[in-house]
Design a protein around this motif. Structure first.
Motif, PDB file in Angstrom:
ATOM      1  N   GLY A   1     -26.356 -17.418   0.385  1.00 22.41           N
ATOM      2  CA  GLY A   1     -26.639 -16.232  -0.409  1.00 22.41           C
ATOM      3  C   GLY A   1     -27.742 -15.366   0.147  1.00 22.41           C
ATOM      4  O   GLY A   1     -28.123 -14.375  -0.476  1.00 22.41           O
ATOM      5  N   SER A   2     -28.268 -15.703   1.323  1.00 22.33           N
ATOM      6  CA  SER A   2     -29.327 -14.870   1.895  1.00 22.33           C
ATOM      7  C   SER A   2     -28.771 -13.577   2.472  1.00 22.33           C
ATOM      8  O   SER A   2     -29.470 -12.568   2.531  1.00 22.33           O
ATOM      9  CB  SER A   2     -30.085 -15.639   2.979  1.00 22.33           C
ATOM     10  N   HIS A   3     -27.507 -13.599   2.916  1.00 18.61           N
ATOM     11  CA  HIS A   3     -26.902 -12.434   3.549  1.00 18.61           C
ATOM     12  C   HIS A   3     -25.505 -12.181   2.982  1.00 18.61           C
ATOM     13  O   HIS A   3     -24.838 -13.109   2.512  1.00 18.61           O
ATOM     14  CB  HIS A   3     -26.785 -12.634   5.065  1.00 18.61           C
ATOM     15  N   ASP A   4     -25.089 -10.937   3.057  1.00 14.74           N
ATOM     16  CA  ASP A   4     -23.717 -10.537   2.759  1.00 14.74           C
ATOM     17  C   ASP A   4     -23.057 -10.048   4.042  1.00 14.74           C
ATOM     18  O   ASP A   4     -23.716  -9.443   4.904  1.00 14.74           O
ATOM     19  CB  ASP A   4     -23.676  -9.417   1.717  1.00 14.74           C
ATOM     20  N   ALA A   5     -21.769 -10.298   4.153  1.00  8.80           N
ATOM     21  CA  ALA A   5     -20.995  -9.837   5.308  1.00  8.80           C
ATOM     22  C   ALA A   5     -19.983  -8.803   4.837  1.00  8.80           C
ATOM     23  O   ALA A   5     -19.141  -9.096   3.987  1.00  8.80           O
ATOM     24  CB  ALA A   5     -20.284 -11.007   5.982  1.00  8.80           C
TER      25      ALA A   5
ATOM     26  N   PHE B   1     -33.132 -10.217   9.473  1.00  9.01           N
ATOM     27  CA  PHE B   1     -32.083 -10.079  10.476  1.00  9.01           C
ATOM     28  C   PHE B   1     -30.892  -9.308   9.914  1.00  9.01           C
ATOM     29  O   PHE B   1     -30.429  -9.575   8.804  1.00  9.01           O
ATOM     30  CB  PHE B   1     -31.607 -11.454  10.955  1.00  9.01           C
ATOM     31  N   VAL B   2     -30.423  -8.357  10.706  1.00  7.49           N
ATOM     32  CA  VAL B   2     -29.154  -7.673  10.462  1.00  7.49           C
ATOM     33  C   VAL B   2     -28.292  -7.903  11.696  1.00  7.49           C
ATOM     34  O   VAL B   2     -28.750  -7.713  12.827  1.00  7.49           O
ATOM     35  CB  VAL B   2     -29.355  -6.167  10.221  1.00  7.49           C
TER      36      VAL B   2
ATOM     37  N   HIS C   1     -25.955  -8.308   6.436  1.00  7.93           N
ATOM     38  CA  HIS C   1     -27.268  -7.804   6.047  1.00  7.93           C
ATOM     39  C   HIS C   1     -27.849  -8.664   4.931  1.00  7.93           C
ATOM     40  O   HIS C   1     -27.104  -9.345   4.196  1.00  7.93           O
ATOM     41  CB  HIS C   1     -27.151  -6.354   5.569  1.00  7.93           C
ATOM     42  N   PRO C   2     -29.185  -8.671   4.760  1.00  7.46           N
ATOM     43  CA  PRO C   2     -29.787  -9.427   3.657  1.00  7.46           C
ATOM     44  C   PRO C   2     -29.197  -8.993   2.317  1.00  7.46           C
ATOM     45  O   PRO C   2     -28.984  -7.799   2.074  1.00  7.46           O
ATOM     46  CB  PRO C   2     -31.273  -9.066   3.756  1.00  7.46           C
ATOM     47  N   ARG C   3     -28.939  -9.955   1.456  1.00  4.13           N
ATOM     48  CA  ARG C   3     -28.290  -9.642   0.182  1.00  4.13           C
ATOM     49  C   ARG C   3     -29.140  -8.721  -0.682  1.00  4.13           C
ATOM     50  O   ARG C   3     -28.608  -7.896  -1.428  1.00  4.13           O
ATOM     51  CB  ARG C   3     -27.973 -10.933  -0.573  1.00  4.13           C
TER      52      ARG C   3
END
Length: 703
Positions: free
Chosen positions: A213-217, A440-441, A667-669
């Motif tokens: 859950g830290s990032h979304d794609a 990070f992205v 990208h970060p959620r």
């Protein structure tokens, strides 16, 4: 060298990957841990063991006693520390090439002089020292594989150890600065392949980010031309107008403009930049086509044509002057070349289709991009993260280059993706130890589509087909349908050589034969006084008639070359043409016409297989001042989603169809994509991605 992290560091790493900064005002005093001791010992053991093995294998080397190997390893590490300040000063004066030459020479001298100074050692000559270096590289690779070391983390082990020592000296750490941003471009990665990599286990780091859950794609639409120069110009500068393909004919210049030639890249950047690019205000651009107006540009094509254009030479010393790091990378590069020869043969033996010829220069190019350039990129990114750079943008071309030749989802291509995923894990470790946190992205500039080439389908190149449908005597033709994209890094290096003074620069200038616009190596792309220009850009072909006054319309072509349009539309593998007319640009298919300006369709819509955004994309590029006189686009196989490149590449991008337009944004959620940037639910165009990146930077206090 092992780069493992202790539990405390792993926790900090996961926090950083989710967007938080590691450390804080209440961090307890850090003591020496077993992990620190392990790092220090394993930093010397592979070198000592490798030197011992070298003494067994090389007739001209006898160490005499067991302790000589460890002693030489210690001396090499100490010599690196003592010579680094001098090398940094010289490299700052003379650039990246000097860093390479001085770094390698210093390593050889330190090891050779150390061996000569020990009475128990028998050394026949300096050729034996070079042989020992080769053995050290091979053994280091084997030892680190046995120890399970990340294939990039050995590059940054000393940075992590230095950070831990600094933390021990300082005790309770002050709050870290505002977290910076690292943007990692995985060249050519499509959103469908990203999802496959996450679910299949090919991309464990990205999978952890998304699953935790830290990032979304998400995906974004890479508009035509779906190529690196067009996408990177918009990602880094917010503007890619006037870039119709990877290479194109410029009537004013009377030649092809090729985006990965340094002088041409510089000219393009001057046109699209307003001075306030994504990396303005202290950012760092690494291995990109354009600078993004960064204060520091390393291996950037648009800066490579000037003296010292590869960036400060001192930044390269970590890679070139650290004991045996370059040797290890060179050994792995040779291994990658051998692996390519084997895998190419396996494709032929198993009858895998579609496939292309994978010999010639390509195995060397794969070794350089998939090992040497990747390692150099990691070292440069790590160096600037430890310096606290606010924003870093780096491009990894590994996957894109291999997928062009092997196929979009073939095992060797997925292995390259897995390697970049391991790089992300290494950068997490650096972020946890850096003086500021980092978020990070991860994005791509386009995807890739697959299929048999146009030449495989028809037995002829696009230039041969066009020529067969023209009336009149054969005239000079400028043809550019060879693979030129992968030669970019090599041209950047040679351009820097041309900017140096002394014998090295003189030799490089002689070898370049005065080629225009930095066209130093790679397929020849120019011919004087051409009456016909044919360019391949993936499954999009571009044709110019330089002798005809611009703009060249459909009516002009029908009058001058009456068999050209019907002849091309009758060829297998050609789906539609785009030409200017009295009604504006038209997309012309075998059984119908689409008027791009008003959407009128007569007969069967030739753009229907390519989705609702095809017409808008084509209308835009057809309106460029440097647009082709005639655009040729391949068919799309509805059963396989395969297209047909006009270059000899099994994986391609540049036009429409398949996964080439379906690019990636991870990208970060807690940094969501703003709703106003979507167009019917799609993030449409690299310029929209640029706008979102700028908004995130402003919200984070980095701009």
């Amino acid at each position: 060298m092992s780069m493992g992290l202790g539990c405390r560091d792993r926790a900090a790493t996961r926090s950083t990957s989710a967007g938080g900064s590691a450390g804080g005002p209440n961090v307890p005093r850090v003591s020496v841990t077993g992990q620190d001791i392990r790092d220090a010992v394993l930093g010397l053991v592979p070198t000592a063991l490798a030197l011992t093995v070298a003494s067994w294998l090389l007739i001209g080397l006898d160490l005499g006693n067991w302790w000589v190997g460890p002693a030489v390893a210690v001396a090499a590490a100490a010599g690196d520390g003592l010579t680094r300040p001098v090398l940094r000063l010289l490299a700052r004066w003379y650039g990246a090439v000097a860093a390479l030459v001085l770094g390698v020479l210093t390593q050889v001298l330190i090891v050779g002089l150390t061996l000569l100074s020990i009475p128990q050692v028998r050394l026949d000559g300096w050729d034996t020292v070079l042989g020992a270096f080769t053995v050290v590289g091979v053994v280091s690779v084997v030892v680190q594989w046995v120890l399970g070391v990340n294939d990039s983390s050995y590059l940054v082990a000393d940075l992590l150890r230095q950070a831990r020592r600094r933390a021990r000296r300082q005790g309770a750490a002050p709050p870290k600065a505002v977290p910076g941003l690292v943007v990692v471009q995985i060249d050519g990665l499509s959103h469908p392949l990203l999802r496959h990599g996450i679910t299949s286990g090919v991309l464990p780091t990205l999978s952890r980010w998304v699953r935790s859950g830290s990032h979304d794609a998400t995906s974004w639409w890479a508009r035509v031309p779906s190529t690196t120069p067009a996408s990177q110009a918009a990602l880094l500068h917010g503007n890619n107008d006037g870039i119709p393909a990877f290479r194109w004919y410029d009537r004013a210049l009377g030649r092809l403009v090729v985006a990965n030639r340094p002088a041409d890249a510089e000219s393009i950047e001057k046109r699209v930049s307003d001075g306030h690019g994504l990396l303005s205000g202290g950012g760092v651009s690494i291995s990109n086509m354009f600078s993004g107006d960064a204060a520091t540009a390393l291996m950037v094509m648009s800066r490579a044509g000037r003296r010292g254009g590869l960036g400060p030479g001192s930044d390269y010393l970590r890679f070139f002057a650290r004991p045996f790091i370059l040797v290890r990378s060179l050994v792995l590069t040779v291994g990658e070349i051998v692996k390519e020869l084997y895998q190419g043969r396996q494709q032929r033996m198993r009858g895998i289709e579609p496939r292309i010829h994978r010999r010639g220069y390509y195995p060397l190019l794969r070794g350089l991009t998939n090992v040497l350039l990747r390692d150099l990129n990691v070292a440069l990114v790590a160096e600037h993260m430890m310096r606290g750079a606010p924003v870093i943008f780096v491009d990894f071309v590994d996957y894109d280059e291999i997928a062009h030749h092997a196929g979009v989802a073939r095992p060797e291509s997925l292995d390259a993706l897995a390697g970049v995923d391991r790089v992300l894990g290494t950068l997490e470790q650096i972020a946890a130890a850096a003086p500021r946190g980092y978020r990070f992205v991860v994005l791509s500039d386009h995807g890739q589509s697959q299929g048999p080439t146009f030449r495989q389908l028809t037995g002829r190149t696009l230039e041969e087909v066009v020529r067969s449908h023209l009336d009149g005597p054969r005239t000079a033709t400028i043809t550019a349908t060879g693979d030129v994209e992968g030669w970019g890094p090599v041209n950047a290096l040679l351009a820097d050589l041309l900017g140096t003074q002394g014998p090295l620069g003189f030799f490089a200038r002689r070898r370049s034969s005065g080629a225009p616009a930095g066209m130093l190596v790679g397929p020849p792309d120019t011919a004087p006084n051409g009456d016909l220009v044919v360019v391949g850009s993936g499954n999009l072909g571009l044709i110019w008639f330089p002798r005809l006054p611009a703009p060249v319309t459909l009516e002009d072509l029908r009058e001058r070359y009456p068999m050209l349009i019907p002849g091309l539309l009758g060829e297998p593998g050609i789906g539609f043409l785009v030409a200017e007319s009295s009604r504006g640009p038209l997309a012309i298919g075998p059984r119908g016409v689409h008027v791009l300006r008003d959407g009128t369709v007569q007969g069967e819509d030739p753009l229907a297989p390519f989705g609702p955004r095809a017409a808008g994309d084509l209308l835009r590029v057809a309106g460029f001042d440097n647009a082709a006189d005639l655009w040729v686009h391949s068919t799309l196989d509805p059963s396989t989603d395969e297209v047909h490149a006009f270059e000899e590449l099994v994986g391609c991008h540049g036009g429409l169809g398949g996964g080439q337009n379906d690019a990636v944004l991870v990208h970060p959620r807690d940094w969501p994509v703003d709703d106003d940037l979507f167009d019917d639910g799609v993030l449409y165009g690299a310029d929209r991605v640029h706008q979102q990146l700028v908004r995130w930077l402003r919200a984070a206090g980095l701009r």
